[in-house]
Design an enzyme around this catalytic site. Structure first.
Site, short mmCIF file in Angstrom:
data_model
loop_
_atom_site.label_atom_id
_atom_site.label_comp_id
_atom_site.label_asym_id
_atom_site.label_seq_id
_atom_site.Cartn_x
_atom_site.Cartn_y
_atom_site.Cartn_z
N TYR A 136 12.22 -0.09 -3.42
CA TYR A 136 11.80 1.29 -3.60
C TYR A 136 12.99 2.12 -4.07
O TYR A 136 14.15 1.85 -3.71
CB TYR A 136 11.28 1.89 -2.30
N ARG A 173 0.84 -1.20 0.00
CA ARG A 173 0.00 0.00 0.00
C ARG A 173 0.88 1.25 0.00
O ARG A 173 1.81 1.36 0.79
CB ARG A 173 -0.93 0.00 1.21
N ARG A 178 10.89 7.10 3.69
CA ARG A 178 10.90 8.56 3.78
C ARG A 178 11.64 9.03 5.04
O ARG A 178 12.30 10.08 5.04
CB ARG A 178 9.47 9.10 3.75
N ASP A 225 1.23 5.56 0.12
CA ASP A 225 0.59 6.76 0.66
C ASP A 225 0.28 7.77 -0.44
O ASP A 225 0.76 7.64 -1.57
CB ASP A 225 1.50 7.42 1.70
#
Length: 265
Positions: A110, A50, A197, A52
C-alpha cells in the site's frame, strides 16, 4: 468451469468500498454486473484485498469462475465498455483452479499519499490525504523503522477487525517527501483492518512534534489501540501491489506492482 484472473484499477471515492452491499454501489457489485453480461450468467468475484469506502486501488487482483468460453480480450475490452469511468480492467489471464486471489497472495503493498500544505488540495480532493501543519519527514522516517519484521500490530487494528491474529510480517515501511507531498509505503504479508490508516495517523503525530520517534515502538509494544492516534482519512490510500508465487501466468511473474506516482494530475 474455467478460472479467470483480472487486474483492476479503481478510484475508491466513486464507490462504497469493495464488498458487495444491498444498494449495489460497491466495486464488487459494479464489476460483477459487467462480467455477468459478458459471461451471460451470474459471476462471483474474489479479491486480493477488500478496500474500504474512499480507498483506491492501482493493482487489485480478482478471480472468478465461469463456464463461458471467451477470448481474453472480452474480459478486458468487453468488460471495460460496460464499466463506469472510475474503474477499469487492466489485464486478464486464464489460471487453473488452484489459484485464489486472496488466499494465495503472499505479499500486499500500500501507498498513502499525504498533501502537507496549509491549504487543502482541490484538484486532488479525494485522491490524496491532507494535513495542514508542517511535518518532519526525518522524524517519521526514524519512527517507522521499528515496524520492520514480525510484530503484533494490535495497537493499529480496528475494533471490528475479523482477522484471527494481529501478527503480521512487515517487509518494508518507509516515509519520504516529494515537495509538498509525503509518501508512506508499506509492504507486508498482510494487513489488519484500518492498519495503514492507523499507522499514518500515529506517524503524523510524530511528524508534527506531539510525540518523539520512539513513541511508535512504545505503541507497537503496548498492543493497545486506545493509546494510539485516531484513524487517518482514507483519501490518500492506494492498494498498489500484490505478489503471488510464480506458478501462474500472471504479469510480472506474479509480482503485480503499480505504484501511484506524483504528480497525479
Amino acid at each position: 468451469m474455467g478460472r479467470i484472473a483480472l487486474g483492476i484499477e479503481y478510484a475508491g471515492d466513486a464507490f462504497c468500498g469493495w464488498q458487495s452491499q444491498a444498494h449495489g454501489r460497491t466495486v464488487q457489485d459494479v464489476l460483477e454486473r459487467a462480467l455477468a453480461e459478458i459471461a451471460a450468467a451470474p459471476v462471483r468475484l474474489h479479491c486480493a484485498g477488500r478496500t474500504d469506502t474512499g480507498v483506491h486501488a492501482s493493482a487489485q487482483v480478482v478471480h472468478f469462475d465461469t463456464a463461458a468460453v471467451r477470448p481474453m480480450t472480452a474480459w478486458v475490452r468487453g468488460v471495460n465498455a460496460l464499466l463506469p469511468p472510475a474503474i477499469v480492467v487492466r489485464w486478464a489471464v486464464a489460471v487453473d483452479e488452484d489459484f485464489h486471489a486472496r488466499f494465495l497472495a503472499c505479499e500486499r503493498q500500500y501507498r498513502y499519499i499525504l498533501h502537507n500544505s496549509p491549504t487543502r488540495p482541490a484538484m486532488l480532493a479525494g485522491r490524496v490525504g491532507w494535513f495542514h501543519v508542517p511535518l518532519d519527514e526525518l522524524r517519521m522516517a526514524e519512527a517507522v523503522e521499528c515496524l520492520i519484521g514480525t510484530h503484533d500490530f494490535s495497537s493499529f487494528r480496528a475494533a471490528g477487525c475479523q482477522s484471527k491474529t494481529p501478527v503480521r510480517v512487515m517487509h518494508e515501511a518507509r516515509v519520504v517527501r516529494q515537495g509538498e507531498y509525503l509518501l508512506f509505503d508499506f509492504r507486508a504479508n498482510g494487513f489488519l483492518h484500518h492498519m495503514i490508516r492507523n499507522l499514518v495517523g500515529a506517524l503524523v503525530y510524530v511528524g508534527k512534534g506531539r510525540h518523539p520517534a520512539g513513541w511508535m515502538r512504545t505503541l507497537l509494544e503496548a498492543r493497545d489501540r486506545s493509546r494510539a492516534a485516531p484513524t487517518f482519512a482514507p483519501d490518500g490510500l492506494y492498494l498498489c501491489g500484490v505478489a503471488y508465487p510464480p506458478r501462474w501466468p500472471l504479469p510480472g511473474d506474479g509480482r503485480i506492482i503499480a505504484l501511484p506516482q506524483l504528480p497525479l494530475i
